[in-house]
Design a protein around this motif. Structure first.
Motif, mmCIF file in Angstrom:
data_model
loop_
_atom_site.group_PDB
_atom_site.id
_atom_site.type_symbol
_atom_site.label_atom_id
_atom_site.label_comp_id
_atom_site.label_asym_id
_atom_site.label_seq_id
_atom_site.Cartn_x
_atom_site.Cartn_y
_atom_site.Cartn_z
ATOM 1 N N LEU A 138 5.048 17.649 -18.498
ATOM 2 C CA LEU A 138 4.084 18.368 -19.337
ATOM 3 C C LEU A 138 4.288 19.868 -19.261
ATOM 4 C CD1 LEU A 138 0.661 16.548 -18.889
ATOM 5 C CD2 LEU A 138 2.115 16.592 -20.891
ATOM 6 N N MET A 139 4.613 20.368 -18.077
ATOM 7 C CA MET A 139 4.744 21.807 -17.905
ATOM 8 C C MET A 139 6.001 22.340 -18.581
ATOM 9 S SD MET A 139 4.328 24.013 -14.405
ATOM 10 C CE MET A 139 5.397 22.945 -13.500
ATOM 11 N N GLU A 140 7.091 21.620 -18.495
ATOM 12 C CA GLU A 140 8.348 22.125 -19.032
ATOM 13 C C GLU A 140 8.566 21.760 -20.487
ATOM 14 O OE1 GLU A 140 11.462 20.787 -16.532
ATOM 15 O OE2 GLU A 140 10.929 22.137 -14.906
ATOM 16 N N GLY A 141 8.192 20.537 -20.847
ATOM 17 C CA GLY A 141 8.591 20.080 -22.155
ATOM 18 C C GLY A 141 7.530 20.114 -23.229
ATOM 19 N N LEU A 142 6.423 19.500 -22.984
ATOM 20 C CA LEU A 142 5.499 19.221 -24.061
ATOM 21 C C LEU A 142 4.609 20.402 -24.426
ATOM 22 C CD1 LEU A 142 4.893 16.831 -25.860
ATOM 23 C CD2 LEU A 142 3.150 16.121 -24.253
ATOM 24 N N PHE A 143 3.829 20.882 -23.480
ATOM 25 C CA PHE A 143 2.845 21.910 -23.807
ATOM 26 C C PHE A 143 3.161 23.273 -23.223
ATOM 27 C CE2 PHE A 143 0.146 18.015 -23.857
ATOM 28 C CZ PHE A 143 -0.046 17.991 -25.226
ATOM 29 N N GLY A 144 3.878 23.318 -22.146
ATOM 30 C CA GLY A 144 4.149 24.574 -21.481
ATOM 31 C C GLY A 144 2.970 25.070 -20.675
ATOM 32 N N LYS A 145 1.970 24.251 -20.455
ATOM 33 C CA LYS A 145 0.791 24.619 -19.674
ATOM 34 C C LYS A 145 0.953 24.122 -18.234
ATOM 35 C CE LYS A 145 -1.754 25.811 -23.294
ATOM 36 N NZ LYS A 145 -2.102 27.122 -23.609
ATOM 37 N N LYS A 146 0.297 24.809 -17.318
ATOM 38 C CA LYS A 146 0.347 24.381 -15.924
ATOM 39 C C LYS A 146 -0.734 23.328 -15.698
ATOM 40 C CE LYS A 146 0.346 25.812 -11.232
ATOM 41 N NZ LYS A 146 -0.041 26.739 -10.237
ATOM 42 N N THR A 147 -0.297 22.103 -15.441
ATOM 43 C CA THR A 147 -1.216 20.990 -15.201
ATOM 44 C C THR A 147 -0.975 20.377 -13.836
ATOM 45 O OG1 THR A 147 0.306 19.420 -16.176
ATOM 46 C CG2 THR A 147 -1.306 20.409 -17.649
ATOM 47 N N ILE A 174 0.836 -1.202 0.000
ATOM 48 C CA ILE A 174 0.000 0.000 0.000
ATOM 49 C C ILE A 174 0.872 1.254 0.000
ATOM 50 C CG2 ILE A 174 -1.702 1.297 1.316
ATOM 51 C CD1 ILE A 174 -2.779 -1.430 2.284
ATOM 52 N N LEU A 175 1.869 1.285 0.862
ATOM 53 C CA LEU A 175 2.756 2.438 0.934
ATOM 54 C C LEU A 175 3.535 2.633 -0.366
ATOM 55 C CD1 LEU A 175 3.927 4.664 2.791
ATOM 56 C CD2 LEU A 175 5.712 3.030 3.391
ATOM 57 N N GLY A 176 4.021 1.550 -0.939
ATOM 58 C CA GLY A 176 4.766 1.647 -2.191
ATOM 59 C C GLY A 176 3.903 2.119 -3.342
ATOM 60 N N GLY A 177 2.660 1.660 -3.393
ATOM 61 C CA GLY A 177 1.758 2.106 -4.444
ATOM 62 C C GLY A 177 1.462 3.588 -4.353
ATOM 63 N N VAL A 178 1.233 4.076 -3.130
ATOM 64 C CA VAL A 178 0.940 5.492 -2.938
ATOM 65 C C VAL A 178 2.158 6.349 -3.286
ATOM 66 C CG1 VAL A 178 0.429 7.233 -1.183
ATOM 67 C CG2 VAL A 178 -0.880 5.115 -1.250
ATOM 68 N N LEU A 179 3.327 5.962 -2.800
ATOM 69 C CA LEU A 179 4.537 6.744 -3.079
ATOM 70 C C LEU A 179 4.902 6.724 -4.560
ATOM 71 C CD1 LEU A 179 6.803 5.909 -0.013
ATOM 72 C CD2 LEU A 179 5.523 7.999 -0.476
ATOM 73 N N ALA A 180 4.759 5.575 -5.194
ATOM 74 C CA ALA A 180 5.059 5.504 -6.627
ATOM 75 C C ALA A 180 4.070 6.344 -7.435
ATOM 76 C CB ALA A 180 5.014 4.050 -7.099
ATOM 77 N N GLY A 181 2.809 6.327 -7.053
ATOM 78 C CA GLY A 181 1.817 7.146 -7.743
ATOM 79 C C GLY A 181 2.111 8.624 -7.595
ATOM 80 N N LEU A 182 2.489 9.050 -6.390
ATOM 81 C CA LEU A 182 2.828 10.455 -6.183
ATOM 82 C C LEU A 182 4.058 10.860 -6.985
ATOM 83 C CD1 LEU A 182 2.239 10.870 -2.350
ATOM 84 C CD2 LEU A 182 0.944 11.929 -4.193
ATOM 85 N N LEU A 183 5.060 10.021 -7.004
ATOM 86 C CA LEU A 183 6.288 10.335 -7.736
ATOM 87 C C LEU A 183 6.046 10.405 -9.236
ATOM 88 C CD1 LEU A 183 9.371 10.743 -7.493
ATOM 89 C CD2 LEU A 183 9.597 8.297 -7.859
ATOM 90 N N VAL A 184 5.331 9.432 -9.773
ATOM 91 C CA VAL A 184 5.052 9.418 -11.209
ATOM 92 C C VAL A 184 4.154 10.593 -11.585
ATOM 93 C CG1 VAL A 184 3.883 8.135 -13.042
ATOM 94 C CG2 VAL A 184 5.440 6.965 -11.506
ATOM 95 N N GLY A 185 3.157 10.904 -10.760
ATOM 96 C CA GLY A 185 2.268 12.024 -11.046
ATOM 97 C C GLY A 185 2.999 13.352 -11.031
ATOM 98 N N TYR A 186 3.876 13.533 -10.068
ATOM 99 C CA TYR A 186 4.653 14.770 -10.009
ATOM 100 C C TYR A 186 5.581 14.897 -11.219
ATOM 101 C CZ TYR A 186 7.664 18.436 -8.197
ATOM 102 O OH TYR A 186 8.371 19.592 -8.044
ATOM 103 N N ALA A 187 6.258 13.813 -11.556
ATOM 104 C CA ALA A 187 7.160 13.839 -12.708
ATOM 105 C C ALA A 187 6.379 14.067 -14.001
ATOM 106 C CB ALA A 187 7.942 12.532 -12.787
ATOM 107 N N PHE A 188 5.194 13.496 -14.106
ATOM 108 C CA PHE A 188 4.362 13.688 -15.292
ATOM 109 C C PHE A 188 3.952 15.147 -15.437
ATOM 110 C CE2 PHE A 188 0.169 13.535 -17.397
ATOM 111 C CZ PHE A 188 0.544 12.921 -18.584
ATOM 112 N N ASP A 189 3.556 15.789 -14.335
ATOM 113 C CA ASP A 189 3.180 17.202 -14.384
ATOM 114 C C ASP A 189 4.368 18.087 -14.751
ATOM 115 O OD1 ASP A 189 0.481 17.011 -13.904
ATOM 116 O OD2 ASP A 189 0.719 17.073 -11.735
ATOM 117 N N ILE A 190 5.518 17.803 -14.188
ATOM 118 C CA ILE A 190 6.718 18.588 -14.522
ATOM 119 C C ILE A 190 7.068 18.403 -15.988
ATOM 120 C CG2 ILE A 190 9.195 18.803 -14.071
ATOM 121 C CD1 ILE A 190 7.436 20.027 -11.915
#
Length: 69
Positions: free
Chosen positions: A33-42, A15-31
């Protein structure tokens, strides 16, 4: 530590690993998208989405381990 005790301990780690991995992947995905692909704040949307995916995956793995126990 016996086998069943170790298996019970891994339920919490799943449970802890799933939550931490989801948070890490979600944060990296937002960064990404924001920096590279679209330049939009997501920022919160990818983090929330992957957080819930991580919670679901963590509980699914924990349930699978509990069935073996």
């Amino acid at each position: 530590m016996r086998g069943k005790d170790f298996l019970a301990l891994t339920v919490g780690f799943n449970i802890l690993g799933g939550v931490l991995a989801g948070l890490l992947v979600g944060y990296a995905f937002d960064i990404w998208l924001m920096e590279g692909l679209f330049g939009k704040k997501t920022f919160p949307f990818g983090l929330f989405f992957f957080f819930f995916v991580g919670v679901i995956a963590g509980f699914r793995n924990a349930f699978r381990d509990l069935k073996r126990l």
